[in-house]
Scaffold this active site. Sequence first.
Site, PDB file in Angstrom:
ATOM      1  N   SER A 133      14.240  12.821 -14.772  1.00  0.00           N
ATOM      2  CA  SER A 133      14.495  11.921 -13.490  1.00  0.00           C
ATOM      3  C   SER A 133      16.084  11.562 -13.500  1.00  0.00           C
ATOM      4  O   SER A 133      16.714  11.422 -14.523  1.00  0.00           O
ATOM      5  CB  SER A 133      13.632  10.640 -13.478  1.00  0.00           C
ATOM      6  OG  SER A 133      14.100   9.920 -12.449  1.00  0.00           O
ATOM      7  N   TYR A 146      10.170   2.706 -16.621  1.00  0.00           N
ATOM      8  CA  TYR A 146      10.252   4.069 -16.404  1.00  0.00           C
ATOM      9  C   TYR A 146      11.667   4.787 -16.883  1.00  0.00           C
ATOM     10  O   TYR A 146      11.708   5.859 -17.617  1.00  0.00           O
ATOM     11  CB  TYR A 146      10.255   4.334 -14.837  1.00  0.00           C
ATOM     12  CG  TYR A 146       9.755   6.004 -14.544  1.00  0.00           C
ATOM     13  CD1 TYR A 146       8.659   6.296 -14.671  1.00  0.00           C
ATOM     14  CD2 TYR A 146      11.082   6.317 -13.892  1.00  0.00           C
ATOM     15  CE1 TYR A 146       8.468   7.656 -14.138  1.00  0.00           C
ATOM     16  CE2 TYR A 146      10.909   7.874 -13.645  1.00  0.00           C
ATOM     17  CZ  TYR A 146       9.543   8.448 -13.505  1.00  0.00           C
ATOM     18  OH  TYR A 146       9.480   9.767 -13.246  1.00  0.00           O
TER      19      TYR A 146
END
Length: 276
Positions: A133, A146
């Site tokens: 990501s 995250y």
Amino acid sequence: MQKTILITGCSSGIGLDAARGMRDRGWTVFASCRQQRDCDRMRAEGFDSPLIDYTQPETITAGLQDVLSSTGGALDALFNNGAHGLPGAVEDLPTDGLRAIFEANFFGWHELTRQVIPVMRQQGHGRIVQNSSILGLVAFPWRGAYVATKYAIEGMADTLRLELRDSGIKVVLIEPGPVTSKIRVNSIPHFERFVDWKNSALRTQYESSLLKRLYHSDGPDTFELPASAVTAKLIHACESRRPRPRYYVTTPTHIGGFLRRILTTRATDRILARLR
């Protein structure tokens, strides 16, 4: 012979598009999901769909064995993709919440990867593609859990790439920014389970920013791309003779990578702190 790929997290979003896109390219796709009802739906589409839940190690072993039984013990590519979010300020994240997200977003990935490597070593080739990501490159407020898992994925993949350099196994990172998926909606149960925002010192900021974004969608994010943008990078990562170590997806990821390479940490912090 058709090449084979195991993709995790295929119930929706990036995983679902990747499964369909790789099948359209002629690959034999094993489209795994963590819930049986989603596996059944994928089978109705004509996919082999082993049940793999990263938080249940026995399903990782059993799911991979199902794949290898179907292929005669071979596997050309693995795309680790399944993950979920846990939004909230770092100071409000209980350790049990961090343990839970690391089980799903990191430890399970490591276990599946570790079990696949001997298969690829024996056949002398393979691709291990990790869906990271933009949050594996730079940190955003409210995304600490995250971010931590994606930083861990980045570190593991970089190390593996060095360790497997002479094995014929290529390790690749794909780093999407805003991509159409259900990750925001799917993160809500985890937020409600673990984050006591009403008793947080940052309650006012939750009410003015995070809760609005979490529970109310105003349409696509700026620069958001469809999941097919990730699939295009996956195809190159799996089919190129010399895949890149990293594939950026979306303009924000390119900007994030630039910030990390060029600016000082203080300058980057001033920019990223404005994101709410």
